[in-house]
Design an enzyme around this catalytic site. Structure first.
Site, PDB file in Angstrom:
ATOM      1  N   ASP A 108      -2.072  12.302  -2.786  1.00 50.61           N
ATOM      2  CA  ASP A 108      -2.109  13.762  -2.843  1.00 50.61           C
ATOM      3  C   ASP A 108      -2.514  14.200  -4.254  1.00 50.61           C
ATOM      4  O   ASP A 108      -1.866  13.832  -5.230  1.00 50.61           O
ATOM      5  CB  ASP A 108      -0.731  14.322  -2.492  1.00 50.61           C
ATOM      6  CG  ASP A 108      -0.752  15.816  -2.201  1.00 50.61           C
ATOM      7  OD1 ASP A 108      -1.528  16.533  -2.866  1.00 50.61           O
ATOM      8  OD2 ASP A 108       0.005  16.257  -1.321  1.00 50.61           O
ATOM      9  N   ASP A 138     -10.836  11.037  -4.291  1.00 55.43           N
ATOM     10  CA  ASP A 138     -12.083  11.794  -4.151  1.00 55.43           C
ATOM     11  C   ASP A 138     -11.957  13.166  -4.811  1.00 55.43           C
ATOM     12  O   ASP A 138     -12.828  14.018  -4.646  1.00 55.43           O
ATOM     13  CB  ASP A 138     -12.455  11.949  -2.678  1.00 55.43           C
ATOM     14  CG  ASP A 138     -11.492  12.858  -1.921  1.00 55.43           C
ATOM     15  OD1 ASP A 138     -10.335  12.980  -2.365  1.00 55.43           O
ATOM     16  OD2 ASP A 138     -11.883  13.435  -0.890  1.00 55.43           O
ATOM     17  N   THR A 152     -11.546   6.709   5.609  1.00 56.07           N
ATOM     18  CA  THR A 152     -10.320   7.323   6.106  1.00 56.07           C
ATOM     19  C   THR A 152     -10.555   8.803   6.405  1.00 56.07           C
ATOM     20  O   THR A 152     -11.558   9.395   6.000  1.00 56.07           O
ATOM     21  CB  THR A 152      -9.178   7.199   5.082  1.00 56.07           C
ATOM     22  OG1 THR A 152      -9.494   8.006   3.939  1.00 56.07           O
ATOM     23  CG2 THR A 152      -8.993   5.754   4.641  1.00 56.07           C
ATOM     24  N   GLU A 208       0.852  -1.183   0.000  1.00 57.69           N
ATOM     25  CA  GLU A 208       0.000   0.000   0.000  1.00 57.69           C
ATOM     26  C   GLU A 208       0.891   1.237   0.000  1.00 57.69           C
ATOM     27  O   GLU A 208       1.672   1.447   0.929  1.00 57.69           O
ATOM     28  CB  GLU A 208      -0.929   0.017   1.210  1.00 57.69           C
ATOM     29  CG  GLU A 208      -1.853   1.232   1.212  1.00 57.69           C
ATOM     30  CD  GLU A 208      -2.812   1.268   2.386  1.00 57.69           C
ATOM     31  OE1 GLU A 208      -3.512   2.283   2.521  1.00 57.69           O
ATOM     32  OE2 GLU A 208      -2.857   0.297   3.168  1.00 57.69           O
ATOM     33  N   GLU A 253       4.918   4.668   3.824  1.00 56.66           N
ATOM     34  CA  GLU A 253       4.511   6.028   4.191  1.00 56.66           C
ATOM     35  C   GLU A 253       5.744   6.816   4.612  1.00 56.66           C
ATOM     36  O   GLU A 253       6.661   6.275   5.240  1.00 56.66           O
ATOM     37  CB  GLU A 253       3.495   5.964   5.337  1.00 56.66           C
ATOM     38  CG  GLU A 253       3.079   7.291   5.939  1.00 56.66           C
ATOM     39  CD  GLU A 253       2.423   8.211   4.917  1.00 56.66           C
ATOM     40  OE1 GLU A 253       2.833   9.390   4.880  1.00 56.66           O
ATOM     41  OE2 GLU A 253       1.538   7.757   4.163  1.00 56.66           O
TER      42      GLU A 253
END
EC number: 2.1.1.33
Length: 255
Positions: free
Chosen positions: A158, A194, A232, A83, A108
């Site tokens: 992002d 989104d 999230t 991920e 991350e």
């Protein structure tokens, strides 16, 4: 390309300054991060204590060395999903118990995000999650062998909404090619956003990589879990603004 001095004053620390960026020998488009620097953050006392105890077992920092996934997870032959940009690990921790037969590697940059995921993993006794601190493109390029992954997830990357920053977006022809190289035949790439403009951007790229067959959304026959289980933080903010969630699935072509 080798990474220079890899010593750390503390566990899981990254070198100061701009992220390392590989030079790829093709004409594809890759994120150019320019002035972006590593995000640093402070852990709570409890988080730091857990980090010091558990990071040597659960975490790694970006380096020029392929990960022996079987050795790291202590089992052989399990599927492996990476991920990219796991954030605070909300989806990671929610999905992992439902795919206990799969190795999940969360990548991350932001240390407090990894610390929060670590807390969820330890408290939930989730044993199929590991973490790598570093830029997702570099981690994939340097730490995973070609054809070694069953899945790659990129949830709510992002969007870099300003036009002059679009070149920093992770979904571009270059990363799509890199994802395809790292996936096994039949492996799955799952992307969610989104951001309407980013969705339009991705729509223009769904068929740009010949090694990835676009399956659309939903894909009922997908061989992997695609229900992200929870909302999230960033997804929630988008929903509050009436943003539409767009999801994309690709499968690496079979030999």
């Amino acid at each position: 390309m080798s990474i220079s001095d890899n010593s750390r004053d503390q566990l899981g620390e990254l070198p100061a300054g701009r992220p390392l960026q590989s030079d790829f020998d093709n004409d594809l488009d890759y994120p150019r991060l320019g002035s972006v620097t590593f995000r640093r953050g402070t852990l709570t006392e409890n988080q730091q204590t857990m980090w010091d105890e558990k990071w040597p077992e659960l975490g790694r920092v970006l380096e020029d060395e392929l990960i022996d996934v079987d050795a790291w997870f202590g089992r052989e032959g399990a599927k492996t999903i990476v991920e990219i940009g796991s954030g605070t690990g909300t989806s990671t921790a929610a999905m992992a118990p439902l795919e206990a037969d799969t190795n999940i590697v969360a990548v991350e940059l932001y240390k407090p995000g990894l610390a929060k995921l670590m807390g969820s993993v330890v408290r939930g006794e989730i044993d199929n999650v590991r973490m790598v601190r570093g830029d997702g493109i570099e981690v994939l390029n340097r730490m995973f062998a070609d054809g070694s992954l069953d899945g790659i997830r990129v949830y709510f990357p992002d969007p870099w909404p300003k036009a002059r920053h679009n070149k920093r977006r992770i979904i571009q022809s270059g990363p799509l090619n890199l994802f395809a190289k790292k996936l096994k035949p039949g492996g799955v790439l799952h992307v969610a956003t989104d951001h309407a403009d980013y969705a339009e951007w991705i729509n223009e790229l769904v068929e740009v990589e010949p090694l990835l067959e676009y399956k659309g959304w939903p894909w009922e026959e997908c061989p992997q879990l695609t229900d992200r289980q929870v909302i999230t933080k960033f997804e929630g903010k988008g929903l509050e603004k009436d943003h539409v969630i767009n999801e994309y699935l690709w499968q690496k072509v079979q030999n």
